[in-house]
Design an enzyme around this catalytic site. Structure first.
Site, PDB file in Angstrom:
ATOM      1  N   PRO A  99     -16.372  -3.789 -10.375  1.00 14.90           N
ATOM      2  CA  PRO A  99     -16.260  -5.231 -10.599  1.00 14.90           C
ATOM      3  C   PRO A  99     -15.382  -5.874  -9.531  1.00 14.90           C
ATOM      4  O   PRO A  99     -14.389  -5.289  -9.103  1.00 14.90           O
ATOM      5  CB  PRO A  99     -15.630  -5.355 -11.996  1.00 14.90           C
ATOM      6  CG  PRO A  99     -15.074  -4.020 -12.315  1.00 14.90           C
ATOM      7  CD  PRO A  99     -15.775  -3.003 -11.465  1.00 14.90           C
ATOM      8  N   GLY A 101     -12.726  -8.192  -7.664  1.00 13.73           N
ATOM      9  CA  GLY A 101     -11.444  -8.853  -7.918  1.00 13.73           C
ATOM     10  C   GLY A 101     -10.769  -8.455  -9.212  1.00 13.73           C
ATOM     11  O   GLY A 101     -10.273  -9.307  -9.933  1.00 13.73           O
ATOM     12  N   LEU A 104      -9.260  -3.163  -8.658  1.00 11.26           N
ATOM     13  CA  LEU A 104      -9.822  -1.817  -8.482  1.00 11.26           C
ATOM     14  C   LEU A 104     -10.200  -1.557  -7.026  1.00 11.26           C
ATOM     15  O   LEU A 104     -10.815  -0.545  -6.706  1.00 11.26           O
ATOM     16  CB  LEU A 104     -11.049  -1.628  -9.390  1.00 11.26           C
ATOM     17  CG  LEU A 104     -10.779  -1.774 -10.893  1.00 11.26           C
ATOM     18  CD1 LEU A 104     -12.068  -1.658 -11.696  1.00 11.26           C
ATOM     19  CD2 LEU A 104      -9.768  -0.723 -11.374  1.00 11.26           C
ATOM     20  N   GLY A 105      -9.849  -2.499  -6.149  1.00  7.43           N
ATOM     21  CA  GLY A 105     -10.061  -2.288  -4.711  1.00  7.43           C
ATOM     22  C   GLY A 105     -11.504  -2.406  -4.269  1.00  7.43           C
ATOM     23  O   GLY A 105     -11.936  -1.688  -3.366  1.00  7.43           O
ATOM     24  N   SER A 107     -13.057  -4.710  -2.541  1.00  9.48           N
ATOM     25  CA  SER A 107     -13.314  -5.176  -1.164  1.00  9.48           C
ATOM     26  C   SER A 107     -13.175  -4.021  -0.167  1.00  9.48           C
ATOM     27  O   SER A 107     -14.025  -3.840   0.710  1.00  9.48           O
ATOM     28  CB  SER A 107     -12.390  -6.333  -0.795  1.00  9.48           C
ATOM     29  OG  SER A 107     -11.043  -5.944  -0.876  1.00  9.48           O
ATOM     30  N   ALA A 108     -12.129  -3.210  -0.316  1.00 13.49           N
ATOM     31  CA  ALA A 108     -11.956  -2.075   0.613  1.00 13.49           C
ATOM     32  C   ALA A 108     -13.067  -1.045   0.424  1.00 13.49           C
ATOM     33  O   ALA A 108     -13.575  -0.479   1.393  1.00 13.49           O
ATOM     34  CB  ALA A 108     -10.588  -1.427   0.404  1.00 13.49           C
ATOM     35  N   ALA A 109     -13.481  -0.838  -0.847  1.00  9.81           N
ATOM     36  CA  ALA A 109     -14.518   0.171  -1.108  1.00  9.81           C
ATOM     37  C   ALA A 109     -15.848  -0.235  -0.464  1.00  9.81           C
ATOM     38  O   ALA A 109     -16.543   0.599   0.130  1.00  9.81           O
ATOM     39  CB  ALA A 109     -14.690   0.366  -2.610  1.00  9.81           C
ATOM     40  N   ASP A 150      -5.207   0.560  -0.691  1.00  8.51           N
ATOM     41  CA  ASP A 150      -6.565   0.583  -1.257  1.00  8.51           C
ATOM     42  C   ASP A 150      -7.479   1.482  -0.431  1.00  8.51           C
ATOM     43  O   ASP A 150      -8.115   2.404  -0.941  1.00  8.51           O
ATOM     44  CB  ASP A 150      -7.169  -0.830  -1.299  1.00  8.51           C
ATOM     45  CG  ASP A 150      -6.547  -1.701  -2.365  1.00  8.51           C
ATOM     46  OD1 ASP A 150      -5.489  -1.319  -2.893  1.00  8.51           O
ATOM     47  OD2 ASP A 150      -7.113  -2.763  -2.673  1.00  8.51           O
TER      48      ASP A 150
HETATM   49  O1  PMV Z   1      -5.504  -5.850  -6.309  1.00 11.72           O
HETATM   50  P1  PMV Z   1      -5.770  -4.708  -5.414  1.00 11.72           P
HETATM   51  O2  PMV Z   1      -6.647  -3.657  -5.969  1.00 11.72           O
HETATM   52  O3  PMV Z   1      -6.283  -5.131  -4.061  1.00 11.72           O
HETATM   53  O4  PMV Z   1      -4.359  -3.960  -5.152  1.00 11.72           O
HETATM   54  C1  PMV Z   1      -3.336  -4.640  -4.453  1.00 11.72           C
HETATM   55  C2  PMV Z   1      -2.101  -3.800  -4.352  1.00 11.72           C
HETATM   56  C3  PMV Z   1      -0.869  -4.588  -3.892  1.00 11.72           C
HETATM   57  O5  PMV Z   1       0.208  -3.659  -3.836  1.00 11.72           O
HETATM   58  C4  PMV Z   1      -0.523  -5.675  -4.890  1.00 11.72           C
HETATM   59  C5  PMV Z   1      -1.079  -5.244  -2.517  1.00 11.72           C
HETATM   60  C6  PMV Z   1      -1.119  -4.280  -1.362  1.00 11.72           C
HETATM   61  O6  PMV Z   1      -1.541  -4.711  -0.278  1.00 11.72           O
HETATM   62  O7  PMV Z   1      -0.680  -3.116  -1.489  1.00 11.72           O
END
Ligand code: PMV
Length: 321
Positions: A99, A101, A104-105, A107-109, A150
């Site tokens: 899902p 935003g 769970l990361g 965008s990077a995945a 991430d």
């Molecule tokens: O919200 P996510 O899954 O992109 O995780 C962000 C993690 C943070 O520590 C809040 C930001 C970061 O860049 O590490």
């Protein structure tokens, strides 16, 4: 990754959970993250004409990709540029179970899967350094100043100990962890959450520094607990981490409610995971049956989705009403 006569290639990635240390990691403190078996797959195929993207968010020519996909567009263009290939004659499909935003990361995945698929399509080996520098382009659009946790945890098959700018260490727990994850159903705005912590830091540096120091200490204790297989201690540290995240102002009512519900169901510990301000939380169960029960209760309580899994398997189970 696989290549099919260079006319089709597939790249994959999984998502991630931050077990402990989000936000503090942006300030150079250590954090522990682990693979979460929700997956994304990118398929690159040969076609004629403009590069076409096909995804749940947008389908059409790359030049008209919406604002929320500009990071992916920039990453794609830079990857092709790096490979010395033109921005044409490709169809890129993204099929994701992660899902968007929700901490769970996703965008990077997506970026990892796409870079892997593009390299595979052109039959080029991809080093970790190349992968991270290309994915970082997309992450910078998504977060502004991402720590990099991430993409590192999503490119890893085991939990990792992460400190910005330092070597990433694999961190295998001697005992399996049984984890329930629940989604508030609300988009987590990581960029805003990171900005809010920054503003708090500027307004009250001693107080925020105190929280960051405590989280640093907790991460070190959690690492020792994982290595010893002391799940009870790990659970307490998750609870302590949640208290500090609340002080940093990145938790919210919905997340707090789910955390309390998990603890009522006997979780050894529970906290938000990722950027917070919406998104997901995680809870540590005593065994697989217990993680299942927690996930079920979180769903009944109002989570839009919940899952449970064990770190000694790649299987992920969902709770459906
Ligand atoms: O919200 P996510 O899954 O992109 O995780 C962000 C993690 C943070 O520590 C809040 C930001 C970061 O860049 O590490």
């Amino acid at each position: 990754m696989e290549i099919d006569a260079n006319t089709r290639a597939i790249g994959e990635s999984h998502s991630k959970l931050i077990l402990l240390g989000e936000h503090a990691v942006v300030y150079g403190k250590p954090a522990i993250a682990m693979p979460f078996p929700l997956k994304v797959r990118c398929i690159v195929e040969e076609t004629i004409g403009h590069v076409m993207l096909n995804s749940i968010v947008y389908t059409g020519v790359v030049d008209h990709m919406p604002r929320e996909m500009q990071g992916i567009a920039a990453c794609m263009k830079e990857t092709l540029n790096y490979l010395g290939k033109p921005l044409e004659n490709l169809s890129i499909s993204i099929d994701s179970c992660i899902p968007l935003g929700r901490g769970l990361g996703s965008s990077a995945a997506v970026a990892i899967a796409m870079v892997r698929a593009l390299f595979a399509f052109y039959g080029k080996e991809l080093s970790k350094e190349e992968l991270f520098s290309l994915v970082q382009i997309s992450e910078t659009y998504a977060h502004g100043n991402p720590s990099g946790i991430d993409m590192v945890s999503e490119a890893s098959d085991c939990p990792v100990w992460f400190e910005k700018g330092k070597e990433v260490l694999p961190l295998k727990s001697t005992a399996p962890l049984f984890i329930a994850v629940a989604d508030t159903g609300r988009m987590a705005d990581t960029r805003t959450a990171v900005d809010n912590v920054k503003k708090r830091y500027a307004a009250n540096p001693e107080k925020v520094e105190q929280s960051l120091e405590k989280i640093d200490h907790m991460a070190n204790k959690a690492k020792a607990a994982l290595l010893k297989g002391d799940i009870q201690c790990l659970g307490e540290l998750l609870n302590d981490n949640q208290q500090e995240l609340m002080k940093l102002g990145v938790s919210d009512e919905g997340l707090n409610g789910l955390v309390q519900r998990a603890l009522k169901a006997g979780a050894l510990g529970a906290k938000l995971t990722g950027g917070g301000m919406g998104g997901c939380m995680l809870a540590l169960g005593k065994n697989m049956e217990h993680a299942k029960l927690i996930a079920k209760e979180l769903r009944e309580y109002g989570a839009s989705n919940s899952w449970y899994f064990s770190t000694d398997s790649d299987m992920l189970y969902g709770v459906y009403e």
